[in-house]
Write a protein that holds these residues in place. Structure first.
Motif, PDB file in Angstrom:
ATOM      1  N   GLY A 103      -3.877  24.372 -17.601  1.00 33.83           N
ATOM      2  CA  GLY A 103      -5.255  24.723 -17.887  1.00 33.83           C
ATOM      3  C   GLY A 103      -5.495  25.458 -19.199  1.00 33.83           C
ATOM      4  N   VAL A 104      -4.725  25.119 -20.243  1.00 36.21           N
ATOM      5  CA  VAL A 104      -5.043  25.646 -21.571  1.00 36.21           C
ATOM      6  C   VAL A 104      -6.202  24.835 -22.125  1.00 36.21           C
ATOM      7  CG1 VAL A 104      -4.202  25.951 -23.924  1.00 36.21           C
ATOM      8  CG2 VAL A 104      -2.669  26.366 -21.985  1.00 36.21           C
ATOM      9  N   GLU A 105      -7.247  25.530 -22.598  1.00 34.15           N
ATOM     10  CA  GLU A 105      -8.423  24.775 -23.023  1.00 34.15           C
ATOM     11  C   GLU A 105      -8.996  25.219 -24.344  1.00 34.15           C
ATOM     12  OE1 GLU A 105     -11.121  26.762 -20.181  1.00 34.15           O
ATOM     13  OE2 GLU A 105      -9.879  27.976 -21.503  1.00 34.15           O
TER      14      GLU A 105
ATOM     15  N   GLU B 278     -19.392  18.212 -13.343  1.00 33.58           N
ATOM     16  CA  GLU B 278     -19.923  19.572 -13.447  1.00 33.58           C
ATOM     17  C   GLU B 278     -19.653  20.165 -14.821  1.00 33.58           C
ATOM     18  OE1 GLU B 278     -17.541  19.005 -10.634  1.00 33.58           O
ATOM     19  OE2 GLU B 278     -18.171  20.446  -9.082  1.00 33.58           O
ATOM     20  N   GLU B 279     -20.670  20.771 -15.401  1.00 35.71           N
ATOM     21  CA  GLU B 279     -20.538  21.423 -16.704  1.00 35.71           C
ATOM     22  C   GLU B 279     -19.671  22.671 -16.581  1.00 35.71           C
ATOM     23  OE1 GLU B 279     -22.140  20.878 -19.794  1.00 35.71           O
ATOM     24  OE2 GLU B 279     -22.779  18.900 -19.080  1.00 35.71           O
ATOM     25  N   THR B 280     -19.670  23.256 -15.367  1.00 43.08           N
ATOM     26  CA  THR B 280     -19.035  24.561 -15.181  1.00 43.08           C
ATOM     27  C   THR B 280     -17.515  24.500 -15.297  1.00 43.08           C
ATOM     28  OG1 THR B 280     -19.053  24.098 -12.831  1.00 43.08           O
ATOM     29  CG2 THR B 280     -20.788  25.512 -13.657  1.00 43.08           C
ATOM     30  N   LYS B 281     -16.937  23.348 -15.086  1.00 42.56           N
ATOM     31  CA  LYS B 281     -15.478  23.283 -15.137  1.00 42.56           C
ATOM     32  C   LYS B 281     -15.003  23.312 -16.589  1.00 42.56           C
ATOM     33  CE  LYS B 281     -14.579  21.920 -10.540  1.00 42.56           C
ATOM     34  NZ  LYS B 281     -14.642  20.868  -9.540  1.00 42.56           N
ATOM     35  N   PHE B 282     -13.921  24.044 -16.797  1.00 41.03           N
ATOM     36  CA  PHE B 282     -13.399  24.217 -18.143  1.00 41.03           C
ATOM     37  C   PHE B 282     -12.618  22.988 -18.584  1.00 41.03           C
ATOM     38  CE2 PHE B 282     -13.677  28.614 -16.568  1.00 41.03           C
ATOM     39  CZ  PHE B 282     -14.428  29.168 -17.587  1.00 41.03           C
ATOM     40  N   GLY B 283     -12.330  22.937 -19.848  1.00 45.03           N
ATOM     41  CA  GLY B 283     -11.436  21.892 -20.332  1.00 45.03           C
ATOM     42  C   GLY B 283     -11.867  21.272 -21.647  1.00 45.03           C
ATOM     43  N   PHE B 284     -10.921  20.620 -22.277  1.00 49.74           N
ATOM     44  CA  PHE B 284     -11.154  19.903 -23.534  1.00 49.74           C
ATOM     45  C   PHE B 284     -11.805  18.559 -23.263  1.00 49.74           C
ATOM     46  CE2 PHE B 284      -7.158  22.156 -24.916  1.00 49.74           C
ATOM     47  CZ  PHE B 284      -7.643  22.736 -26.080  1.00 49.74           C
ATOM     48  N   ASP B 285     -12.556  18.062 -24.253  1.00 48.88           N
ATOM     49  CA  ASP B 285     -12.894  16.642 -24.265  1.00 48.88           C
ATOM     50  C   ASP B 285     -11.688  15.918 -24.854  1.00 48.88           C
ATOM     51  OD1 ASP B 285     -15.436  17.094 -23.340  1.00 48.88           O
ATOM     52  OD2 ASP B 285     -16.234  17.395 -25.363  1.00 48.88           O
ATOM     53  N   THR B 286     -11.550  14.645 -24.513  1.00 51.92           N
ATOM     54  CA  THR B 286     -10.373  13.910 -24.985  1.00 51.92           C
ATOM     55  C   THR B 286     -10.308  13.852 -26.521  1.00 51.92           C
ATOM     56  OG1 THR B 286     -11.620  11.878 -24.645  1.00 51.92           O
ATOM     57  CG2 THR B 286     -10.085  12.506 -22.916  1.00 51.92           C
ATOM     58  N   GLU B 287     -11.456  13.720 -27.159  1.00 50.45           N
ATOM     59  CA  GLU B 287     -11.446  13.630 -28.641  1.00 50.45           C
ATOM     60  C   GLU B 287     -10.932  14.931 -29.249  1.00 50.45           C
ATOM     61  OE1 GLU B 287     -14.925  13.310 -27.215  1.00 50.45           O
ATOM     62  OE2 GLU B 287     -13.990  11.486 -26.433  1.00 50.45           O
ATOM     63  N   GLU B 288     -11.326  16.050 -28.639  1.00 46.83           N
ATOM     64  CA  GLU B 288     -10.870  17.346 -29.141  1.00 46.83           C
ATOM     65  C   GLU B 288      -9.349  17.433 -29.114  1.00 46.83           C
ATOM     66  OE1 GLU B 288     -13.369  21.154 -27.984  1.00 46.83           O
ATOM     67  OE2 GLU B 288     -13.296  19.746 -26.311  1.00 46.83           O
ATOM     68  N   VAL B 289      -8.771  16.975 -28.020  1.00 46.67           N
ATOM     69  CA  VAL B 289      -7.318  17.050 -27.867  1.00 46.67           C
ATOM     70  C   VAL B 289      -6.630  16.233 -28.954  1.00 46.67           C
ATOM     71  CG1 VAL B 289      -5.375  16.381 -26.399  1.00 46.67           C
ATOM     72  CG2 VAL B 289      -7.362  17.488 -25.402  1.00 46.67           C
ATOM     73  N   THR B 290      -7.116  15.002 -29.122  1.00 50.32           N
ATOM     74  CA  THR B 290      -6.527  14.129 -30.138  1.00 50.32           C
ATOM     75  C   THR B 290      -6.566  14.804 -31.503  1.00 50.32           C
ATOM     76  OG1 THR B 290      -7.434  12.330 -28.828  1.00 50.32           O
ATOM     77  CG2 THR B 290      -6.561  11.755 -30.979  1.00 50.32           C
ATOM     78  N   THR B 291      -7.692  15.420 -31.817  1.00 53.70           N
ATOM     79  CA  THR B 291      -7.846  16.095 -33.108  1.00 53.70           C
ATOM     80  C   THR B 291      -6.890  17.281 -33.232  1.00 53.70           C
ATOM     81  OG1 THR B 291     -10.183  15.516 -33.025  1.00 53.70           O
ATOM     82  CG2 THR B 291      -9.548  17.169 -34.659  1.00 53.70           C
ATOM     83  N   ILE B 292      -6.875  18.125 -32.210  1.00 53.84           N
ATOM     84  CA  ILE B 292      -6.064  19.344 -32.266  1.00 53.84           C
ATOM     85  C   ILE B 292      -4.578  19.042 -32.429  1.00 53.84           C
ATOM     86  CG2 ILE B 292      -5.167  21.178 -30.746  1.00 53.84           C
ATOM     87  CD1 ILE B 292      -8.087  21.642 -29.887  1.00 53.84           C
ATOM     88  N   LEU B 293      -4.113  18.037 -31.701  1.00 54.96           N
ATOM     89  CA  LEU B 293      -2.680  17.733 -31.737  1.00 54.96           C
ATOM     90  C   LEU B 293      -2.232  17.284 -33.126  1.00 54.96           C
ATOM     91  CD1 LEU B 293      -2.094  15.949 -28.291  1.00 54.96           C
ATOM     92  CD2 LEU B 293      -1.719  18.346 -28.897  1.00 54.96           C
TER      93      LEU B 293
END
Ligand SMILES: *Cc1c(COP(=O)(O)O)cnc(C)c1O
Length: 236
Positions: free
Chosen positions: A101-103, A133-148
Motif C-alpha cells: 500500500g505505498v501510494e 470509491e474515491e475514498t480508497k487510496f492508491g496510484f492511477d496506473t499512468e502515475e505508476v508507469t511515470t514514476i517507475l
C-alpha cells in the motif's frame, strides 16, 4: 457461576481462530501467501494464530504493529497494509518485512531513507486504485508507469518494489469485484514485461480479503490479506 460461563465462552472463541485459520489454509492453493490481518486484535489472538503455524501478520497502524512486534516472537513477518504517514516510517523501518500500500513517491523516498539508516532494503508494494470509491487510496496506473521511469525512483537503493496491491469496491456485486481484480492483474502483467531493475522486480499481486479472496485467486492473486474470516469481526 457467571465467571465460569465467561471462561467457557472465551475458550470457544479462542479455539475458533485456529479452526478458521486451518480452514482457510486448506482452501488456498499452495502458491498463495496468506497474510493474517490482525489489526485491532489483542496479542493473545495473534499468539493463537502463531501457535497454529501462522507467521505473516498484517497491521494498518504503525504504532500498533510496533507494540505487537515488541511483544511477539521474532520470527513473525510484519506487513504494513494501511495508509502510512511519512513521520511514522522510522518506527517500523527496523523490522517491517513488506510495506503494502505505498501510494506516493514521497512515501517511497522516506521508506528508502529510513531503510538506509537501518542498513536494510525494504520490500514494498505499490497500491493501485481500482475501486469505484474515491475514498480508497492508491496510484492511477499512468502515475505508476511515470514514476517507475524517473531518475528519482531509480536512485532509491534501499527499497525494492516487488509487486502491486489493490482493494476492490466494497460491494456484493461479484462482477464488479472481478472486473476490478482483472484490471489490476492486466496492469501487473504489463508492468512485468518491462525490464527489471535493481529496485523493481514484480512478483507479488496482493488482492483479496475475507469477502473476496476466492474471486481474487481466480483472477491472479498471489497474496491474500484475510482478517475477519480468521479473527472474527472487529470492534473499533
Ligand atoms: C482490514 C484490511 C484487510 C482485511 O479485511 P477483512 O475483510 O477483515 O479480511 C485487508 N486489506 C486491507 C488493506 C485492510 O485494511
Amino acid at each position: 457461576m457467571s465467571f465460569r460461563k465467561i471462561d467457557d465462552e472465551k475458550d470457544i472463541q479462542m479455539s475458533s481462530i485456529s479452526d478458521n485459520l486451518q480452514k482457510i489454509k486448506d482452501s488456498l492453493p499452495e502458491n498463495i501467501t496468506l497474510v493474517a490481518v490482525s489489526k485491532t486484535k489483542p496479542v493473545k489472538d495473534l499468539l493463537e494464530a502463531y501457535n497454529a503455524g501462522q507467521r505473516i501478520f498484517g497491521e494498518n497502524k504503525v504504532q500498533e504493529m510496533t507494540k505487537k512486534w515488541e511483544q511477539l516472537p521474532k520470527d513473525i513477518q510484519w506487513h504494513m497494509i494501511g495508509h502510512v504517514q511519512t513521520n511514522k516510517v522510522k518506527y517500523m523501518a527496523p523490522f517491517v518485512s513488506l510495506v503494502q500500500g505505498v501510494e506516493s513517491l514521497k512515501l517511497l523516498k522516506e521508506i528508502n531513507k529510513q531503510a538506509a539508516k537501518n542498513d536494510r532494503i525494504i520490500p514494498c508494494l505499490l497500491q493501485i486504485h481500482i475501486a469505484k470509491e474515491e475514498t480508497k487510496f492508491g496510484f492511477d496506473t499512468e502515475e505508476v508507469t511515470t514514476i517507475l521511469e524517473t531518475d528519482t525512483f531509480k536512485s532509491l537503493q534501499n527499497i525494492k518494489v516487488v509487486g502491486l496491491m489493490g482493494m476492490a469496491t466494497f460491494t456484493q456485486d461479484k462482477n464488479q469485484i472481478e472486473k476490478e481484480f482483472q484490471q489490476i492483474k492486466t496492469f501487473f502483467d504489463t508492468l512485468k514485461l518491462k525490464q527489471e531493475t535493481q529496485n523493481l522486480k514484480l512478483e507479488i499481486l496482493s488482492i483479496g480479503m475475507s469477502g473476496d479472496y476466492k474471486i481474487a485467486i481466480k483472477n491472479g492473486s498471489t497474496m491474500v490479506r484475510v482478517g475477519s474470516a480468521i479473527f472474527g469481526e472487529r470492534n473499533y
